[in-house]
Design a protein around this motif. Structure first.
Motif, PDB file in Angstrom:
ATOM      1  N   GLN A  14       0.865  -1.180   0.000  1.00 18.04           N
ATOM      2  CA  GLN A  14       0.000   0.000   0.000  1.00 18.04           C
ATOM      3  C   GLN A  14       0.901   1.229   0.000  1.00 18.04           C
ATOM      4  N   THR A  15       0.827   2.027  -1.072  1.00 14.21           N
ATOM      5  CA  THR A  15       1.591   3.280  -1.096  1.00 14.21           C
ATOM      6  C   THR A  15       0.585   4.410  -1.320  1.00 14.21           C
ATOM      7  N   GLY A  16       0.242   5.108  -0.217  1.00 11.51           N
ATOM      8  CA  GLY A  16      -0.796   6.137  -0.287  1.00 11.51           C
ATOM      9  C   GLY A  16      -2.115   5.507  -0.643  1.00 11.51           C
ATOM     10  N   PHE A  21      -0.358  -5.060  -6.204  1.00 16.33           N
ATOM     11  CA  PHE A  21      -0.320  -6.512  -6.014  1.00 16.33           C
ATOM     12  C   PHE A  21       1.007  -7.036  -6.565  1.00 16.33           C
ATOM     13  N   ALA A  22       2.039  -7.077  -5.699  1.00 14.34           N
ATOM     14  CA  ALA A  22       3.344  -7.608  -6.129  1.00 14.34           C
ATOM     15  C   ALA A  22       3.210  -9.089  -6.475  1.00 14.34           C
ATOM     16  N   LEU A  23       2.343  -9.802  -5.730  1.00 11.28           N
ATOM     17  CA  LEU A  23       1.946 -11.168  -6.085  1.00 11.28           C
ATOM     18  C   LEU A  23       0.435 -11.212  -6.086  1.00 11.28           C
ATOM     19  N   GLY A  40      11.192 -13.141 -15.947  1.00  6.77           N
ATOM     20  CA  GLY A  40      10.114 -12.170 -16.078  1.00  6.77           C
ATOM     21  C   GLY A  40      10.686 -10.768 -15.986  1.00  6.77           C
ATOM     22  N   PRO A  41       9.940  -9.777 -16.491  1.00  4.41           N
ATOM     23  CA  PRO A  41      10.442  -8.405 -16.501  1.00  4.41           C
ATOM     24  C   PRO A  41      10.676  -7.868 -15.087  1.00  4.41           C
ATOM     25  N   SER A  42      11.468  -6.820 -15.007  1.00  3.76           N
ATOM     26  CA  SER A  42      11.705  -6.141 -13.739  1.00  3.76           C
ATOM     27  C   SER A  42      10.374  -5.653 -13.163  1.00  3.76           C
ATOM     28  N   GLY A  43      10.156  -5.879 -11.872  1.00  5.59           N
ATOM     29  CA  GLY A  43       8.918  -5.459 -11.227  1.00  5.59           C
ATOM     30  C   GLY A  43       7.782  -6.450 -11.340  1.00  5.59           C
ATOM     31  N   SER A  44       8.039  -7.647 -11.889  1.00  8.80           N
ATOM     32  CA  SER A  44       6.939  -8.606 -12.107  1.00  8.80           C
ATOM     33  C   SER A  44       6.650  -9.484 -10.890  1.00  8.80           C
ATOM     34  N   GLY A  45       7.496  -9.400  -9.832  1.00 10.36           N
ATOM     35  CA  GLY A  45       7.191 -10.130  -8.600  1.00 10.36           C
ATOM     36  C   GLY A  45       8.150 -11.250  -8.249  1.00 10.36           C
ATOM     37  N   LYS A  46       9.206 -11.414  -9.036  1.00  5.64           N
ATOM     38  CA  LYS A  46      10.135 -12.532  -8.820  1.00  5.64           C
ATOM     39  C   LYS A  46      10.781 -12.468  -7.433  1.00  5.64           C
ATOM     40  N   SER A  47      11.351 -11.302  -7.100  1.00  5.25           N
ATOM     41  CA  SER A  47      12.032 -11.172  -5.796  1.00  5.25           C
ATOM     42  C   SER A  47      11.046 -11.316  -4.657  1.00  5.25           C
ATOM     43  N   THR A  48       9.840 -10.770  -4.835  1.00  2.40           N
ATOM     44  CA  THR A  48       8.826 -10.882  -3.781  1.00  2.40           C
ATOM     45  C   THR A  48       8.517 -12.347  -3.517  1.00  2.40           C
TER      46      THR A  48
END
Ligand code: ADP
Ligand code: ADP
Length: 225
Positions: A14-16, A21-23, A40-48
């Motif tokens: 939640q940002t403001g 939905f990171a996942l 998957g592209p950067s920001g697609s949820g892999k690290s999460t």
């Protein structure tokens, strides 16, 4: 029964006013002994997802079972214990402690294991021998090449004989020849039955795995063996 089971997993930031939905409703099952590449592209949820599977982070909603143990309700202390005993981490940046020798770095995960100093030394030395670094045990990370540092971090990841090896861009800082050497170590670990998850941007790395999972916008859009 799978080693890793994710059911309807959401991770929401939640940002403001905005909810990210990171996942987003992730369902995934990984058997013991699988070698899985995650792209998957950067920001697609892999690290999460890696952070959730690695017990570094908790999902917002849904279930995670590691070896049939429900993780989503575990306390921070329980998570830390699971991480230390059951999961080995390998990072792009090696994350070795610069003032310690290779041997001392590999001993770190065993500090609270109840093993004696002598036993810890012996196990760490054994782990370093397995990755071909017996002759560099007393060197500090700055005295080692990138490939050698990554071998130390693989030895550290394996020294507690974890259920699971998680690698986030493990060859991202290495040249192509060293990359092959490191991936051959993963391949040999897979042949010995280790369960391995590797996040990568490179198709050549993914080819070492038997299964490829592709992420987009917090969802798995492809899963092929
Ligand atoms: P990847 O590893 O595929 O690059 P991430 O898992 O890092 O993707 O990120 C997934 C999404 O979650 C992205 O939109 C990212 O901006 C967002 N995100 C990750 N961490 C945070 C955070 N701590 N706070 C807010 N948003 C985050
Ligand atoms: P990135 O993929 O964004 O470059 P890293 O791969 O370095 O980040 O780290 C991924 C996550 O693991 C981060 O949330 C970081 O705080 C955590 N982390 C990094 N090193 C360790 C470690 N040695 N033990 C446990 N967690 C770590």
């Amino acid at each position: 029964k799978p080693l890793i089971l994710l059911e309807n997993l959401n991770k929401i930031y939640q940002t403001g006013e905005e909810r990210i939905f990171a996942l987003n409703g992730l369902n995934l099952s990984i058997e013991e002994g699988e070698f899985v590449a995650i792209m998957g592209p950067s920001g697609s949820g892999k690290s999460t997802m890696m952070n959730v599977i690695g017990c570094l982070d908790q999902p917002t909603e849904g279930h995670y079972y590691l070896n049939n143990q429900p993780i989503a309700k575990a306390s921070d202390d329980e998570l830390a214990a699971i991480r230390n005993k059951k999961i080995g981490f390998v990072f792009q940046s090696f994350n070795l402690l610069p003032k310690l020798s290779a041997l001392e770095n590999v001993e770190l995960p065993m500090l609270y294991s109840g093993l004696s100093r002598q036993e810890r030394r012996e196990k760490a030395a054994e782990a370093l021998e397995k990755v071909g670094l017996a002759h560099r045990m007393q060197n500090r990370p700055t005295e080692l090449s990138g490939g050698q540092q990554q071998r130390v971090s693989i030895a550290r990841a394996l020294v507690n004989d974890p259920l699971l090896l998680l690698a986030d861009e493990p060859t991202g800082a290495l040249d192509s020849r060293t990359t092959v050497e490191i991936m051959e170590i993963f391949q040999s670990l897979h042949e010995q039955g280790k369960t391995i998850l590797v996040v990568t941007h490179e198709a050549e790395i993914a080819e070492y795995a038997q299964r490829l999972i592709l992420f987009r916008d917090g969802e798995i859009v492809e899963d092929k063996r």
